[in-house]
Design an enzyme around this catalytic site. Structure first.
Site, mmCIF file in Angstrom:
data_model
loop_
_atom_site.group_PDB
_atom_site.id
_atom_site.type_symbol
_atom_site.label_atom_id
_atom_site.label_comp_id
_atom_site.label_asym_id
_atom_site.label_seq_id
_atom_site.Cartn_x
_atom_site.Cartn_y
_atom_site.Cartn_z
ATOM 1 N N ARG A 265 1.030 -1.088 0.021
ATOM 2 C CA ARG A 265 -0.103 0.100 -0.028
ATOM 3 C C ARG A 265 0.698 1.199 -0.196
ATOM 4 O O ARG A 265 1.833 1.310 0.659
ATOM 5 C CB ARG A 265 -0.970 0.196 1.262
ATOM 6 C CG ARG A 265 -1.818 -1.115 1.122
ATOM 7 C CD ARG A 265 -3.098 -1.039 2.369
ATOM 8 N NE ARG A 265 -3.709 -2.113 2.237
ATOM 9 C CZ ARG A 265 -4.717 -2.607 3.195
ATOM 10 N NH1 ARG A 265 -4.797 -1.582 4.050
ATOM 11 N NH2 ARG A 265 -5.485 -3.591 3.219
ATOM 12 N N ARG A 280 2.470 1.169 10.670
ATOM 13 C CA ARG A 280 1.745 1.589 9.586
ATOM 14 C C ARG A 280 3.055 1.376 8.310
ATOM 15 O O ARG A 280 4.253 2.181 8.611
ATOM 16 C CB ARG A 280 1.373 2.940 9.673
ATOM 17 C CG ARG A 280 0.723 3.455 8.018
ATOM 18 C CD ARG A 280 0.092 4.793 8.418
ATOM 19 N NE ARG A 280 -1.048 4.840 9.482
ATOM 20 C CZ ARG A 280 -2.285 4.791 9.320
ATOM 21 N NH1 ARG A 280 -2.776 3.991 8.125
ATOM 22 N NH2 ARG A 280 -3.506 4.505 10.020
ATOM 23 N N GLU A 352 -6.511 -0.985 14.949
ATOM 24 C CA GLU A 352 -7.304 -1.979 14.342
ATOM 25 C C GLU A 352 -6.410 -3.034 13.652
ATOM 26 O O GLU A 352 -5.421 -2.842 13.065
ATOM 27 C CB GLU A 352 -7.949 -1.440 13.099
ATOM 28 C CG GLU A 352 -8.764 -2.316 12.127
ATOM 29 C CD GLU A 352 -7.861 -2.373 10.831
ATOM 30 O OE1 GLU A 352 -8.051 -3.531 10.239
ATOM 31 O OE2 GLU A 352 -7.562 -1.335 10.212
ATOM 32 N N SER A 355 -10.585 -5.928 10.171
ATOM 33 C CA SER A 355 -11.842 -5.243 9.476
ATOM 34 C C SER A 355 -12.637 -6.058 8.923
ATOM 35 O O SER A 355 -12.325 -6.710 7.874
ATOM 36 C CB SER A 355 -11.309 -4.097 8.626
ATOM 37 O OG SER A 355 -12.287 -2.959 8.477
ATOM 38 N N ARG A 394 0.398 -5.191 13.352
ATOM 39 C CA ARG A 394 -0.185 -4.613 14.757
ATOM 40 C C ARG A 394 -0.027 -5.650 15.721
ATOM 41 O O ARG A 394 -0.095 -5.351 16.943
ATOM 42 C CB ARG A 394 -1.170 -3.900 14.429
ATOM 43 C CG ARG A 394 -1.009 -2.531 13.644
ATOM 44 C CD ARG A 394 -2.134 -1.862 13.330
ATOM 45 N NE ARG A 394 -1.821 -0.600 12.365
ATOM 46 C CZ ARG A 394 -2.975 0.061 12.022
ATOM 47 N NH1 ARG A 394 -4.038 -0.031 12.216
ATOM 48 N NH2 ARG A 394 -2.495 0.983 11.234
#
Length: 429
Positions: A265, A280, A352, A355, A394
């Site tokens: 990403r 991230r 998070e 999801s 995470r």
């Protein structure tokens, strides 16, 4: 894609639902309705002309046989052919604008979601209690560095900011997490699918990420005669195209898939000062769950996926919460999303790690994915759902922070010990 019938039946309702997502599509919807009338009118007129063309063409052999003058008929045939060709060109322009506008509309949120953005997200349940230490705890960056689990410096050297390298027990801990996730899913009846990491444009279009979010992925430089490809941002983008342009039987559903992939990403290495290390990045590992279901089984499938994600996090012994997202915090292609958020002590908050979303028939319409009803023989659009099961970037920081001991070592969650062969990660001598 939103069903045009829903838009035509109650355009004001669709406009209101999209505004709950903080998207003003009023002008687009009005234009779509205009174009729908125009295209239907043009199709009707062109079909009438083609019917006349067929009728006239059948008269020619009879007229020739009877010795009649066919010149006026051929003149009319030429006129009809030119008019039809001109109309087909105009119709193609109208249909292209219509399709582009339809593809640009986000999915409508479920009506029970709160309107607005993340400020209206609603935690619906908590599991466990925040970890309390009787010593000064370290953050995950220092812990992973001290224990030799992650090499941030050389990751940056190889690829720049937002990348890291797993080393030694860090690599094995990452692999243990992936094995734990995959073994659990297979035990629950999901089929493991290893998909390509480079995908064609139609995959992004079906998933609802394109055309709006084309700049959020990494595109590959290809020769002019090669298909344009991008690096997958999540395995969902591949899995929801497995049955593109297919008609399944009712007995085929549900289809339950999982896939492990790295995800790529275009994200900054850190959006905020507290998002350091692995929280991230541009590349991370994830196991993704996807279901294809009957429309009436859609809500049941959603609850199953949420329960599976929660069970994985519970198995690791984390304190976490499940959050029902407000309409505007759901992604463009989703009607409903719950996030599973774990507590990372050094960040004084939740992040998070899963999801879970229901796209309803939005992706199925974009990818022309249908099933045949046994009772009626009619084809209908199926429903697609997805959920992280889980992302590791995470999870690993949370493991080392929540399970750290006073001497700087880290206790390994019980479910991972069989993969690592140890119950404690200690600093290597």
């Amino acid at each position: 894609m939103i069903d045009i019938k829903r838009i035509k039946e109650d355009p004001a309702k669709i406009k209101g639902l999209l505004k709950a997502k903080e998207v003003d599509c009023d002008d687009k919807i009005d234009r779509i309705l205009e174009l729908d009338i125009t295209r239907r009118d043009m199709i009707g007129k062109n079909e009438a002309l083609k019917a006349e063309q067929n009728k006239v063409s059948k008269q020619i052999p009879v007229m020739k046989k009877n010795g009649e003058d066919t010149a006026p008929v051929f003149a009319r045939m030429k006129e009809l052919s030119e008019t039809i060709k001109e109309n087909d060109g105009k119709l193609a322009e109208v249909e292209a604008e219509y399709r582009n506008l339809m593809l640009s509309l986000p999915n409508t949120p479920d009506e029970d979601l709160k309107p607005g953005g993340k400020e209206n997200n609603e935690p619906i349940r908590y599991f466990g209690e925040p970890h309390k230490f009787d010593f000064e705890p370290k953050n995950h960056v220092d812990l992973c560095t001290d224990l030799g689990l992650i090499d941030y410096q050389r990751g940056t050297k190889l690829s720049g900011s937002g990348f890291w390298i797993y080393r030694g027990l860090g690599s094995r801990l990452e692999w243990a997490l992936l094995n734990y996730f995959i073994d659990t899913h297979i035990g629950d009846g999901y089929e493991l699918v290893l998909v390509p990491h480079m995908l064609g444009y139609e995959c992004g279009l079906t998933a609802g990420q394109f055309p709006k979010f084309e700049d959020d992925v990494y595109w590959l430089s290809m020769a002019e005669d090669e298909q344009k490809r991008f690096m997958l941002p999540t395995a969902e983008t591949a899995l929801v195209s497995l049955h593109r342009d297919e008609i399944l039987t009712e007995a085929d559903l549900p289809r339950k898939y999982i896939s492990y992939t790295p995800c790529f990403r275009r994200e900054a290495g850190s959006y905020r000062s507290d998002e350091r290390g692995m929280v991230r990045g541009h590349q991370f590992n994830k196991v993704e769950m996807v279901q294809y279901t009957l429309p009436e089984k859609s809500d049941e499938a959603f609850e199953e996926l949420v329960g599976k994600a929660e069970a994985l996090v519970k198995g690791l012994g984390f304190h976490f919460r499940t959050v029902k997202l407000a309409a505007a915090d759901c992604s463009a292609s989703m009607a409903r999303t719950y996030d599973i958020e774990i507590h990372i002590p050094s960040m004084n908050g939740y992040k998070e790690v899963s999801s879970v979303s229901n796209a309803r028939d939005y992706q199925a319409r974009r990818g022309n994915m249908r099933f045949k009803r046994e009772a009626t023989g009619k084809t209908e659009f199926l429903h697609t759902l997805n959920g992280s099961g889980l992302a590791t970037s995470r999870i690993l920081p949370a493991i080392v922070e929540q399970n750290q001991l006073a001497d700087g070592s880290v206790k390994v969650p019980e479910v991972l010990q069989k993969y690592l062969g140890t119950d404690v990660i200690k600093k290597q001598k």
